[in-house]
Design an enzyme around this catalytic site. Structure first.
Site, PDB file in Angstrom:
ATOM      1  N   ASP A 132       0.864  -1.180  -0.121  1.00  0.00           N
ATOM      2  CA  ASP A 132       0.166  -0.057  -0.151  1.00  0.00           C
ATOM      3  C   ASP A 132       1.001   1.330   0.147  1.00  0.00           C
ATOM      4  O   ASP A 132       0.756   2.261   0.953  1.00  0.00           O
ATOM      5  CB  ASP A 132      -0.777  -0.053   1.205  1.00  0.00           C
ATOM      6  CG  ASP A 132      -1.663  -1.043   1.332  1.00  0.00           C
ATOM      7  OD1 ASP A 132      -2.278  -1.683   0.480  1.00  0.00           O
ATOM      8  OD2 ASP A 132      -1.584  -2.045   2.720  1.00  0.00           O
ATOM      9  N   GLU A 190     -11.547   0.907  -2.820  1.00  0.00           N
ATOM     10  CA  GLU A 190     -10.763   1.509  -1.527  1.00  0.00           C
ATOM     11  C   GLU A 190      -9.796   2.046  -1.968  1.00  0.00           C
ATOM     12  O   GLU A 190      -9.252   2.747  -2.984  1.00  0.00           O
ATOM     13  CB  GLU A 190     -10.487  -0.021  -0.985  1.00  0.00           C
ATOM     14  CG  GLU A 190      -9.742  -0.834  -1.680  1.00  0.00           C
ATOM     15  CD  GLU A 190      -9.512  -2.308  -1.198  1.00  0.00           C
ATOM     16  OE1 GLU A 190      -9.808  -2.527   0.041  1.00  0.00           O
ATOM     17  OE2 GLU A 190      -8.728  -3.107  -2.060  1.00  0.00           O
TER      18      GLU A 190
END
Length: 510
Positions: A25, A194
């Protein structure tokens, strides 16, 4: 070593991935001529790694922004898929800011005047369950501040939505209850939106966010003239005919010369989430185009920045003075007494007594680093300075399943070489090979890792390296976390000190 670990080909081009290990991420930021990157660290400590680059291809690890995972009591034990999820890294008002979501506790932020710290204590900006992937924006045009975040269905029952808030300029509080600004259920064919990253560009509010799932989805872009929408959307990066599955969330950065680039991750099984660099441009309608017309690039000219030496995050460690380098993280918040400083080199780990001594996945005092994507040999020297029967120490490959090789004291006090493993879901480990004598209480341990994270274990107790155990152990991830290399020392539950183990000359060679 760096030439094998960096994507820099040395001829003005690079090959993806540029970070060939589990830097999950990622988000990226430029301040002046320097680029910085942070990534998820889940329940490991220290957390929020900080990487530095001058060319977006060659990176070094310079530290961490989080000494301990908060709330501290919740991370006194390993929680491999909890904790620090999907941080956002920003620079505003002369300070560095990192926001992240803990799916069980809420949205946190830390900040610092220097990227090297000291960083503020974590501030809980928005408590709640399922609040993940937050990203702030300080809008220079209006002076207002905003925050957007996603949702984890496992905790909240909600997913596929992005919620927006107005935020105080000091980043300490949210000024409203929030409203859904992107509802993926209303967009045909889109699901699991997301990982939003929020920007202001060319008069638009932009949200770059992945959708469609980690291993099989795509990168989307959303834009609106107003923060609260309505937003229009477009797919801007997807696998196409390439072998880059995903490609998943990341961040946009602009060089001093005005070139645009995008860093994102790709899920690679036991290796975790490796980081790719994509060129980025804007089409005639003002939409971003990532990679090669929307498909990930493999080899590409490097950014137009001054040439830099090849570099990669450190892996080797001699543990000078008993201290470990920043590439290492504990599997839970550390406590005094786990490792001892001393005058020489080497990592001295206490053989801490534990009722879970036969399940390494449950030990908080295992020191870990990322498993490299590319084939390698991992080697360390070990001396077991513990006389208590059952005291043991070793080198492990950790995931939902694990395997380790090391030294153990038998009931007769003699040291022996052991190789053990545990399958996913098993509550205790088993012997992978019969124990064999280690007369001096020392050993050189080696794991050879080949394609597909297939591991072969070897040991030298005085007569040269010999293989041990089953021919191959296939490393596995820890849910979203890639497999980890680990050093540990432990003893059976009981009373009194059990001794220590000394690890020296840790090396990863390619």
């Amino acid at each position: 070593m760096a030439a094998r670990l960096t994507g820099d080909l040395g001829d003005g081009a690079y090959r993806n991935p540029v970070l060939a290990a589990d830097w999950s991420d990622p988000d990226v930021l430029r301040v002046g001529d320097d680029f910085y990157l942070t990534a998820s660290s889940f329940g490991r400590a220290p957390g929020l790694p900080l990487l530095h680059s001058r060319d977006l291809v060659n990176w070094t690890l310079i530290g961490h922004a989080l000494d301990r995972v908060e709330p501290a009591e919740a991370f006194a034990v390993p929680r491999h898929d909890c904790g620090v999820w999907a941080p956002s890294l920003r620079h505003h008002d002369g300070r560095f800011w990192i926001f992240w979501g803990d799916p069980d506790h809420g949205v946190y932020q830390v900040n610092a005047a220097s990227v090297r710290g000291p960083w503020s204590r974590p501030h809980l900006l928005k408590p709640g369950k399922g609040l993940i992937d937050p990203c702030p924006l300080w809008d220079e045009e209006s002076g207002a501040a905003y925050l957007v975040h996603a949702w984890a269905k496992s905790r909240s029952g909600v997913k596929n939505r992005l919620t927006g808030h107005r935020m105080s300029p000091d980043g300490r509080e949210l000024l409203d209850e929030g409203e859904v600004i992107v509802d993926g259920d209303r967009i045909p064919g889109w699901f699991t939106i997301e990982g939003p990253k929020l920007y202001r560009h060319d008069g638009w509010f932009w949200i770059l966010a992945p959708a469609g799932g980690v291993a099989t989805g795509w990168q989307g872009a959303f834009r609106s003239r107003r923060f609260h929408g309505p937003y229009e959307q477009r797919v801007v990066l997807q696998q196409g005919a390439t072998d880059v599955n995903g490609p998943h969330q990341g961040g946009w950065v602009r060089t001093p010369a005005g070139e645009d680039w995008f860093l994102h991750f790709q899920q690679r099984g036991a290796y975790g989430r490796v980081v790719h660099l994509q060129p980025m441009r804007w089409d005639a309608d003002g939409w971003p185009v990532l990679g090669d017309d929307g498909a990930p690039v493999d080899v590409h000219p490097k950014p137009g920045l001054p040439p830099q030496p090849r570099s990669a995050p450190a892996t080797h460690d001699d543990f000078p003075g008993g201290r470990h380098g920043p590439q290492w993280q504990w599997t839970a918040n550390p406590r005094t007494g786990w490792a001892a400083t001393h005058a020489g080199d080497g990592l001295r780990l206490s053989c801490l007594r534990s009722a879970r001594a036969r399940d390494l996945r449950a030990l908080p005092h295992t020191l870990t680093q990322r498993l490299p994507l590319r084939p390698c040999s991992v080697e360390v020297e070990l001396r077991l300075d513990a006389g208590s029967p059952g005291a043991r120490a070793g080198l492990a490959v950790l995931g939902d399943a694990y395997s380790w090789i090391g030294l153990e004291r038998g009931d007769d006090g003699a040291a022996r070489l052991v190789h053990r493993f545990a399958e996913a879901g098993a509550e205790a480990e088993r012997d992978a090979a019969p124990p064999r004598p280690a007369p001096d209480g020392t050993a050189r341990l080696r794991i050879d890792v080949t394609e597909g994270a297939r591991c072969r274990f070897n040991a030298d107790t005085g007569g040269g390296f010999e293989p041990t155990g089953a021919p191959v152990f296939a490393a596995t991830p820890w849910r979203w976390v890639g497999a980890l290399l680990g050093l540990f020392a432990v003893a059976e539950d009981g009373r009194g000190p059990a001794g220590a183990a000394l690890f020296t000359r840790f090396r990863i060679t390619h």
